[in-house]
Scaffold this active site. Structure first.
Site, PDB file in Angstrom:
ATOM      1  N   HIS A 164      42.436  53.147 -26.021  1.00 33.87           N
ATOM      2  CA  HIS A 164      41.807  52.564 -27.217  1.00 33.87           C
ATOM      3  C   HIS A 164      42.709  51.570 -27.931  1.00 33.87           C
ATOM      4  O   HIS A 164      42.242  50.816 -28.778  1.00 33.87           O
ATOM      5  CB  HIS A 164      41.402  53.676 -28.185  1.00 33.87           C
ATOM      6  CG  HIS A 164      40.245  54.493 -27.688  1.00 33.87           C
ATOM      7  ND1 HIS A 164      38.985  54.372 -28.196  1.00 33.87           N
ATOM      8  CD2 HIS A 164      40.158  55.408 -26.694  1.00 33.87           C
ATOM      9  CE1 HIS A 164      38.165  55.204 -27.557  1.00 33.87           C
ATOM     10  NE2 HIS A 164      38.864  55.845 -26.629  1.00 33.87           N
ATOM     11  N   ASP A 378      45.667  45.148 -32.992  1.00 32.92           N
ATOM     12  CA  ASP A 378      44.629  46.173 -33.062  1.00 32.92           C
ATOM     13  C   ASP A 378      43.876  46.182 -31.744  1.00 32.92           C
ATOM     14  O   ASP A 378      43.505  45.107 -31.241  1.00 32.92           O
ATOM     15  CB  ASP A 378      43.652  45.820 -34.206  1.00 32.92           C
ATOM     16  CG  ASP A 378      43.077  47.044 -34.896  1.00 32.92           C
ATOM     17  OD1 ASP A 378      43.026  48.116 -34.277  1.00 32.92           O
ATOM     18  OD2 ASP A 378      42.662  46.915 -36.067  1.00 32.92           O
TER      19      ASP A 378
HETATM   20  C1  GDG Z   1      41.568  53.006 -32.838  1.00 32.41           C
HETATM   21  C2  GDG Z   1      42.218  51.652 -32.514  1.00 32.41           C
HETATM   22  C3  GDG Z   1      39.955  50.772 -31.918  1.00 32.41           C
HETATM   23  C4  GDG Z   1      37.832  54.384 -41.959  1.00 32.41           C
HETATM   24  N1  GDG Z   1      37.919  54.887 -43.188  1.00 32.41           N
HETATM   25  C5  GDG Z   1      36.829  55.670 -43.372  1.00 32.41           C
HETATM   26  C6  GDG Z   1      36.057  55.628 -42.209  1.00 32.41           C
HETATM   27  N2  GDG Z   1      36.703  54.837 -41.358  1.00 32.41           N
HETATM   28  C7  GDG Z   1      36.200  54.533 -40.005  1.00 32.41           C
HETATM   29  C8  GDG Z   1      35.755  53.093 -39.898  1.00 32.41           C
HETATM   30  C9  GDG Z   1      35.844  52.883 -38.390  1.00 32.41           C
HETATM   31  C10 GDG Z   1      37.016  53.772 -37.999  1.00 32.41           C
HETATM   32  O1  GDG Z   1      37.221  54.693 -39.055  1.00 32.41           O
HETATM   33  C11 GDG Z   1      38.297  52.975 -37.830  1.00 32.41           C
HETATM   34  O2  GDG Z   1      38.228  52.333 -36.591  1.00 32.41           O
HETATM   35  P1  GDG Z   1      39.122  51.070 -36.242  1.00 32.41           P
HETATM   36  O3  GDG Z   1      38.672  50.539 -34.944  1.00 32.41           O
HETATM   37  O4  GDG Z   1      39.011  50.083 -37.353  1.00 32.41           O
HETATM   38  O5  GDG Z   1      40.632  51.554 -36.202  1.00 32.41           O
HETATM   39  P2  GDG Z   1      41.502  52.839 -35.657  1.00 32.41           P
HETATM   40  O6  GDG Z   1      41.244  54.045 -36.472  1.00 32.41           O
HETATM   41  O7  GDG Z   1      42.917  52.359 -35.666  1.00 32.41           O
HETATM   42  O8  GDG Z   1      40.999  53.105 -34.152  1.00 32.41           O
HETATM   43  C12 GDG Z   1      41.219  50.528 -32.759  1.00 32.41           C
HETATM   44  C13 GDG Z   1      39.433  52.175 -32.128  1.00 32.41           C
HETATM   45  O9  GDG Z   1      40.450  53.148 -31.914  1.00 32.41           O
HETATM   46  C14 GDG Z   1      38.274  52.477 -31.174  1.00 32.41           C
HETATM   47  O10 GDG Z   1      38.631  52.289 -29.844  1.00 32.41           O
HETATM   48  O11 GDG Z   1      38.982  49.835 -32.338  1.00 32.41           O
HETATM   49  O12 GDG Z   1      41.792  49.292 -32.404  1.00 32.41           O
HETATM   50  O13 GDG Z   1      43.396  51.450 -33.296  1.00 32.41           O
HETATM   51  O14 GDG Z   1      34.714  53.359 -37.747  1.00 32.41           O
HETATM   52  O15 GDG Z   1      34.478  52.962 -40.449  1.00 32.41           O
HETATM   53  N3  GDG Z   1      34.876  56.273 -42.055  1.00 32.41           N
HETATM   54  C15 GDG Z   1      34.456  57.015 -43.106  1.00 32.41           C
HETATM   55  N4  GDG Z   1      35.170  57.107 -44.274  1.00 32.41           N
HETATM   56  C16 GDG Z   1      36.345  56.451 -44.438  1.00 32.41           C
HETATM   57  O16 GDG Z   1      36.951  56.536 -45.510  1.00 32.41           O
HETATM   58  N5  GDG Z   1      33.294  57.681 -43.017  1.00 32.41           N
END
Ligand code: GDG
Length: 493
Positions: A164, A378
């Site tokens: 990921h 990222d």
């Molecule tokens: C890893 C990789 C890759 C965040 N705060 C809250 C909340 N979130 C949710 C967001 C989003 C998820 O968490 C974060 O996903 P990201 O992709 O932005 O980042 P990582 O956590 O670093 O994820 C990344 C991912 O894996 C998938 O393969 O894209 O690059 O680092 O969905 O909405 N959700 C809720 N409350 C929050 O306060 N409900």
């Protein structure tokens, strides 16, 4: 351990369920609403599926159980496993290394040894749960040794792995004292999936440099040994996505729309609301965006009367020292900006260091005129895709770092190099001033792109590649066209 066997097994560090304890002290399970579960749920149901992983609490010994139609197979992790395998090797060695050494990785042999031990525990639990010839899909950087360990235990299985986070260029990856073992671990899989074409390329190059195996995109030929036959591994990009329909429906609910209007009113109806949503992680470039915003206020190019930056910084890995330091730095900066430029009636930055329900997240996206994704590195960044999916009104401007995997697909965003603070400042001003016609045009293009590739498409695409491997007479017999679906434009210089 379970005696029951499953024909489709997903393995991830964390199980897709959370343990909740009610007032009377009774424990129950709640499915955590991640995109991965949403995507895999139909496959799980259809294929008699099980999920192997850690339940989120140290030293918890649990028998396998069913939750929401999924067989859950818990793997126990002790407090010291968490310190060494999870917070240590996974989050303080691999995470900074794979994100281009934005923070200094720590290399400790004792952490590595525990990483090996815990990976073996996951591999054994998976082997014990998998039916003959089952398909196993291992998730993410915490479990990179599982594919080879599993193949050794169970050569009959079809094994996929998806990373990921980014896979770094060889010059960086080669720092890792255990680089050869990681490569061998991953090559135990039949299909190794990455977020970007560049990540798959970096992996293939590392294989050539460290093991000298021949590669021809997307294939890697692993020679046979005394115990194992020669095999052909596929390494290619499968960019992950979100549950687009689910998110669209959520954002279209009247109560979510009303909540978005309420957020705007609560902020004093500024002309522009800018939003950042990130785990509080040093890869997300939160400091860079605060710097750009602070300078724009200092120079009088923006005024707190007109604009508010809402920064949701979800607590993350708070026991790792670099994350504690980051929190202090960010909160110092927010405090300074608010102290220097805020007024009694207008706050410059509304900083929220806690998690929110999904409905509230959707309302934030709807309220945001400008969405700031300034990651320094990222894998994908799902927040960017969620923002686009939420905007059924075809409005809002996405500012997106070219160092986020999402920038390969979301070319109609305003792409930025977050290290270039002047460039970032100019882009913020451009986003704020963008005419409605251009906003709509860009958002339409972004929405088309996100709709074409939702998370079900992602999982189907990965699993059908795995099935082709399974179906091919010899391991080298797949006639899959290299990179057909995911040929992606190169980022502009
Ligand atoms: C890893 C990789 C890759 C965040 N705060 C809250 C909340 N979130 C949710 C967001 C989003 C998820 O968490 C974060 O996903 P990201 O992709 O932005 O980042 P990582 O956590 O670093 O994820 C990344 C991912 O894996 C998938 O393969 O894209 O690059 O680092 O969905 O909405 N959700 C809720 N409350 C929050 O306060 N409900």
């Amino acid at each position: 351990m379970t005696d029951e066997l499953y024909s489709f097994v997903v393995v991830s560090n964390r199980l897709p369920v959370d343990r909740v304890i009610d007032e009377s002290g009774t424990a129950s399970w709640k499915q955590s609403p991640g995109g991965l579960v949403t995507a895999l749920e139909p496959v799980m149901r259809a294929a008699d599926g099980a999920w192997v992983g850690w339940a989120g609490q140290a030293d918890l010994e649990l028998e396998p159980f069913d939750e929401g139609g999924i067989r859950i197979v818990p793997v126990k992790l002790s407090e010291s496993d968490l310190e060494m395998y999870y917070e240590g090797f996974s989050n303080d060695t691999l995470w900074p290394l794979y994100h281009d050494v934005i923070a200094q990785p720590s290399y400790h042999r004792i952490w590595w040894e525990r990483y090996v031990q815990v990976n073996r525990r996951f591999a054994e639990a998976t082997a014990a749960s998998s039916a003959p010839g089952a398909t196993v899909w291992v998730q993410d950087y915490q479990l990179q040794l599982v594919p080879a360990m599993l193949r050794e235990l169970r050569p009959d299985l079809v094994i996929g792995f998806f990373n990921h986070i980014p896979f770094p260029a060889y010059g960086i990856f080669s720092q890792l004292p255990w680089r050869g073992q990681i490569i061998d671990g991953l090559l135990g899989a039949d299909v190794v999936g990455f977020q970007r074409v560049a990540d798959a390329g970096n992996f293939s190059r590392a294989v050539r440099r460290l093991r000298g195996y021949s590669t021809k995109t997307p294939y890697i030929d692993v020679p046979g040994t005394d115990d194992q036959p020669a095999r052909r591994v596929i390494a290619r990009a499968f960019p992950i996505s979100i549950d687009v329909t689910g998110f669209q429906e959520l954002a279209a609910r009247p109560e979510v729309q009303e909540r978005a209007a309420q957020i705007r009113a609560d902020l004093g109806n500024p002309k522009t609301i800018m939003l950042g949503v990130d785990r509080l992680d040093y890869t997300k470039g939160i400091g860079h965006r605060l710097k750009a915003f602070g300078e724009l206020l200092a120079e009088g190019r923006l005024s707190v009367e007109d604009i508010t930056l809402v920064q949701v910084a979800t607590p993350s890995r708070e026991r790792v020292e670099s994350y504690r330091q980051l929190r202090d730095e960010i909160e110092l900066t927010v405090g300074r900006i608010n102290g220097d430029y805020g007024t009694i009636s207008h706050q410059a930055v509304s900083y929220l260091h806690h998690g929110f329900p999904r409905e509230e997240m959707a309302a934030f996206y709807l309220a945001a005129d400008v969405m700031l994704v300034t990651a320094l590195r990222d894998g994908m960044n799902l927040v960017a895709k969620e923002y686009v999916a939420a905007r059924g009104d075809e409005d809002g401007v996405l500012i997106l770092s070219e160092f986020a995997g999402a920038s390969d697909e979301l070319r109609a965003a305003l792409l930025v190099n977050p290290h270039d603070i002047d460039g970032l400042k100019d882009t913020i001003l451009r986003a704020i001033a963008m005419p409605r016609v251009e906003r709509r045009k860009r958002m339409r293009m972004l929405r088309r792109r996100v709709s074409e590739n939702d998370v079900t498409h992602w999982s189907n695409s990965f699993l059908s590649t795995l099935r082709e491997v399974k179906g091919s007479a010899s391991w080298g017999g797949s006639d899959l066209a290299p990179e057909t679906e995911w040929t992606i434009e190169k980022p502009s210089p």
